[in-house]
Design a protein around this motif. Structure first.
Motif, PDB file in Angstrom:
ATOM      1  N   SER A   2      17.582 -24.800 -44.365  1.00 12.41           N
ATOM      2  CA  SER A   2      18.337 -25.517 -45.519  1.00 12.41           C
ATOM      3  C   SER A   2      17.497 -25.589 -46.893  1.00 12.41           C
ATOM      4  CB  SER A   2      18.973 -26.796 -45.207  1.00 12.41           C
ATOM      5  OG  SER A   2      17.997 -27.833 -44.963  1.00 12.41           O
ATOM      6  N   GLY A   3      17.969 -26.179 -48.027  1.00 17.45           N
ATOM      7  CA  GLY A   3      16.967 -26.296 -49.007  1.00 17.45           C
ATOM      8  C   GLY A   3      15.816 -27.377 -48.822  1.00 17.45           C
ATOM      9  N   GLY A   4      16.175 -28.279 -48.010  1.00 23.56           N
ATOM     10  CA  GLY A   4      15.303 -29.379 -47.494  1.00 23.56           C
ATOM     11  C   GLY A   4      14.662 -29.258 -46.147  1.00 23.56           C
ATOM     12  N   PHE A  13      13.184 -19.784 -51.156  1.00 24.52           N
ATOM     13  CA  PHE A  13      13.986 -18.831 -52.012  1.00 24.52           C
ATOM     14  C   PHE A  13      14.347 -19.436 -53.388  1.00 24.52           C
ATOM     15  CE2 PHE A  13      15.753 -17.213 -47.828  1.00 24.52           C
ATOM     16  CZ  PHE A  13      15.729 -15.919 -48.181  1.00 24.52           C
ATOM     17  N   ASP A  14      14.268 -20.791 -53.546  1.00 24.40           N
ATOM     18  CA  ASP A  14      14.536 -21.443 -54.819  1.00 24.40           C
ATOM     19  C   ASP A  14      13.318 -21.362 -55.631  1.00 24.40           C
ATOM     20  OD1 ASP A  14      17.231 -21.912 -53.992  1.00 24.40           O
ATOM     21  OD2 ASP A  14      16.718 -23.892 -53.437  1.00 24.40           O
ATOM     22  N   LYS A  15      12.275 -21.626 -55.142  1.00 15.93           N
ATOM     23  CA  LYS A  15      10.949 -21.719 -55.908  1.00 15.93           C
ATOM     24  C   LYS A  15      10.703 -20.136 -56.410  1.00 15.93           C
ATOM     25  CE  LYS A  15       8.907 -26.077 -54.481  1.00 15.93           C
ATOM     26  NZ  LYS A  15       7.943 -26.555 -53.645  1.00 15.93           N
ATOM     27  N   ILE A  64      19.091 -13.920 -54.767  1.00 15.23           N
ATOM     28  CA  ILE A  64      18.036 -13.060 -54.132  1.00 15.23           C
ATOM     29  C   ILE A  64      18.724 -12.154 -53.005  1.00 15.23           C
ATOM     30  CG2 ILE A  64      16.027 -13.219 -52.757  1.00 15.23           C
ATOM     31  CD1 ILE A  64      14.972 -15.432 -54.175  1.00 15.23           C
ATOM     32  N   GLU A  65      19.685 -12.864 -52.232  1.00 12.33           N
ATOM     33  CA  GLU A  65      20.433 -11.866 -51.236  1.00 12.33           C
ATOM     34  C   GLU A  65      21.124 -10.712 -52.021  1.00 12.33           C
ATOM     35  OE1 GLU A  65      23.374 -13.802 -48.879  1.00 12.33           O
ATOM     36  OE2 GLU A  65      23.438 -11.789 -47.658  1.00 12.33           O
ATOM     37  N   GLN A  66      21.782 -10.986 -53.189  1.00 10.43           N
ATOM     38  CA  GLN A  66      22.524  -9.913 -53.863  1.00 10.43           C
ATOM     39  C   GLN A  66      21.281  -8.900 -54.483  1.00 10.43           C
ATOM     40  OE1 GLN A  66      24.706 -11.235 -57.517  1.00 10.43           O
ATOM     41  NE2 GLN A  66      25.837 -12.575 -56.039  1.00 10.43           N
TER      42      GLN A  66
HETATM   43  O1  KG4 Z   1      22.240 -26.543 -46.464  1.00 15.45           O
HETATM   44  P1  KG4 Z   1      22.209 -26.477 -48.008  1.00 15.45           P
HETATM   45  O2  KG4 Z   1      23.642 -26.429 -48.640  1.00 15.45           O
HETATM   46  O3  KG4 Z   1      21.566 -27.807 -48.373  1.00 15.45           O
HETATM   47  C1  KG4 Z   1      20.434 -28.845 -47.863  1.00 15.45           C
HETATM   48  O4  KG4 Z   1      20.732 -29.650 -46.998  1.00 15.45           O
HETATM   49  O5  KG4 Z   1      19.326 -28.411 -48.395  1.00 15.45           O
HETATM   50  O6  KG4 Z   1      21.348 -25.377 -48.515  1.00 15.45           O
HETATM   51  C2  KG4 Z   1      20.743 -25.093 -49.713  1.00 15.45           C
HETATM   52  C3  KG4 Z   1      19.903 -24.076 -49.727  1.00 15.45           C
HETATM   53  C4  KG4 Z   1      19.509 -23.624 -50.976  1.00 15.45           C
HETATM   54  O7  KG4 Z   1      18.057 -23.651 -51.048  1.00 15.45           O
HETATM   55  C5  KG4 Z   1      19.884 -22.363 -51.169  1.00 15.45           C
HETATM   56  O8  KG4 Z   1      19.005 -21.495 -52.013  1.00 15.45           O
HETATM   57  C6  KG4 Z   1      19.861 -21.781 -49.898  1.00 15.45           C
HETATM   58  O9  KG4 Z   1      20.397 -22.788 -49.080  1.00 15.45           O
HETATM   59  N1  KG4 Z   1      20.905 -20.599 -49.722  1.00 15.45           N
HETATM   60  C7  KG4 Z   1      20.611 -19.278 -49.368  1.00 15.45           C
HETATM   61  C8  KG4 Z   1      21.846 -18.583 -49.386  1.00 15.45           C
HETATM   62  N2  KG4 Z   1      22.954 -19.589 -49.738  1.00 15.45           N
HETATM   63  C9  KG4 Z   1      22.282 -20.806 -49.745  1.00 15.45           C
HETATM   64  N3  KG4 Z   1      19.278 -18.993 -48.994  1.00 15.45           N
HETATM   65  C10 KG4 Z   1      19.374 -17.516 -48.982  1.00 15.45           C
HETATM   66  N4  KG4 Z   1      20.381 -16.746 -49.009  1.00 15.45           N
HETATM   67  C11 KG4 Z   1      21.666 -17.205 -49.137  1.00 15.45           C
HETATM   68  N5  KG4 Z   1      22.727 -16.348 -49.184  1.00 15.45           N
END
Ligand code: KG4
Ligand code: ZN
Length: 339
Positions: free
Chosen positions: A142-144, A172-174, A189-191
């Motif tokens: 996830s993000g964290g 991905f975000d950074k 990034i995926e698109q």
């Molecule tokens: O699980 P989540 O909603 O939140 C947390 O608990 O952190 O995950 C969010 C993360 C973000 O960093 C976002 O960029 C990433 O998931 N994310 C993706 C995609 N959709 C969301 N990363 C790569 N490809 C995706 N399609």
């Protein structure tokens, strides 16, 4: 049995009514409402905790009302129990969900089940009719968080490893920020990766061949920064190429380490979870690599709306993970890891 579940660990405010007909059986989603303050964070390029917390307060009651209405629950007391994310997450955001649910537990006199957000992500895999079997390897991306766990049963779970620095979603975000893409950059990034050349760059696959089940993604971010600094101008084509090569590097590491653990522990199921698993290319790479390596374990991934933060997954975890505790004893724990 019906549970009203609440998730407010970060920038999503979510409430869901979930139901389990048979013990240990699949969890049906009767409603799952998600409000997000993401658009406001996109303006600042990342989450400002106080803005996230204020939005939680704004959304929490309407979101709960909508979740009950959609599940055709006219009276709150018609549900059997409550569940809430109590950590990890942002303290201001967590407090809104936790204190709201404690109030409901007291007023409706219903049991309250506190849920670890990380287990919530894993249990999104039980929101389906086809259920995983044990032993299983679970990957949370996830993000964290980026964590790998061995699940021998619902009560026997061992953490195998996790990220030493940035989580995969954070990477991905950074990297998105380096490419001037809005937050959260993962989906973009995926698109863009679809249009990029996979051979344009060779970015590092940190710790991929290390025996420990740890991850590290900050070196990848530095490698991208170096490439961006060499450019006079960041064209669309170059952005697409970098996106493709970054996505390939992150996916290679995630797939390699997870399948290695699956083989070592001879598991029957591989459970993918977390926002990054919304990435279709990553899902396909998992399936293709497992077939190429003749791995017998079955790969599970939640439907995409249950990969990013939502309350249905918290409700699902509540059925399997914990017995209820008195509302007075529940408190938010932003630093919670695996309990
Ligand atoms: O699980 P989540 O909603 O939140 C947390 O608990 O952190 O995950 C969010 C993360 C973000 O960093 C976002 O960029 C990433 O998931 N994310 C993706 C995609 N959709 C969301 N990363 C790569 N490809 C995706 N399609
Ligand atoms: Zn999450």
């Amino acid at each position: 049995m019906k549970i009203l579940a609440i998730e407010t660990s970060c920038d999503e405010t979510s409430a869901a009514v979930v139901e389990q007909i048979t013990k240990d059986g699949p969890v049906n989603v009767l409603s799952n409402v998600v409000a997000s303050s993401m658009a406001q964070h996109a303006l600042t390029g990342g989450i400002i905790p106080e803005v996230a917390a204020r939005n939680q307060i704004h959304y929490i009651i309407p979101v709960i009302q909508e979740a009950l209405e959609k599940a055709h629950i006219a009276n709150g007391p018609d549900i059997d129990a409550l569940a809430v994310t109590y950590g990890p997450g942002l303290i201001g955001s967590l407090l809104v969900g936790v204190e709201t649910v404690k109030t409901l537990s007291y007023v409706w006199n219903k049991p309250l089940i506190p849920v670890n957000h990380l287990f919530g992500h894993i249990y999104a895999n039980w929101l389906s009719n086809e259920l995983p079997t044990f032993p299983a390897i679970a990957l949370i991306v996830s993000g964290g968080h980026t964590d790998l766990l061995l699940m021998k049963s619902h009560d026997d779970i061992t953490w195998l490893g996790g990220t030493r620095d940035d989580a995969a979603g954070e990477a991905f975000d950074k990297i998105g920020r380096l490419l001037h893409l809005p937050y959260p950059a993962g989906p973009l990034i995926e698109q863009k990766a679809h249009l990029g050349n996979p051979k344009a760059y060779h970015f590092p696959r940190p710790l991929m061949h290390d025996k420990a089940y740890d991850f590290s993604f900050s070196g990848l971010k530095t490698a991208v920064l170096r490439e961006v600094q060499k450019l006079d101008q960041l064209s669309q084509a170059t952005t697409n190429d970098i996106c493709r090569c970054v996505q390939d590097a992150i996916s290679d590491v995630l797939v390699h380490k997870t399948l290695l653990a699956a083989r070592e522990y001879k598991v029957k199921s591989i459970l993918l979870s977390g926002g990054v698993v919304s990435n279709q290319t990553l899902r396909e790479k998992f399936n293709e690599t497992a077939i190429n390596h003749k791995l017998s374990a079955k790969i599970f991934a939640p439907q995409k709306s249950f990969c990013t933060d939502n309350a249905a997954m918290i409700g699902a975890a509540a059925f399997f993970r914990k017995i209820p505790i008195a509302w007075e004893e529940v408190s938010a724990n932003p630093e919670l890891y695996f309990d």
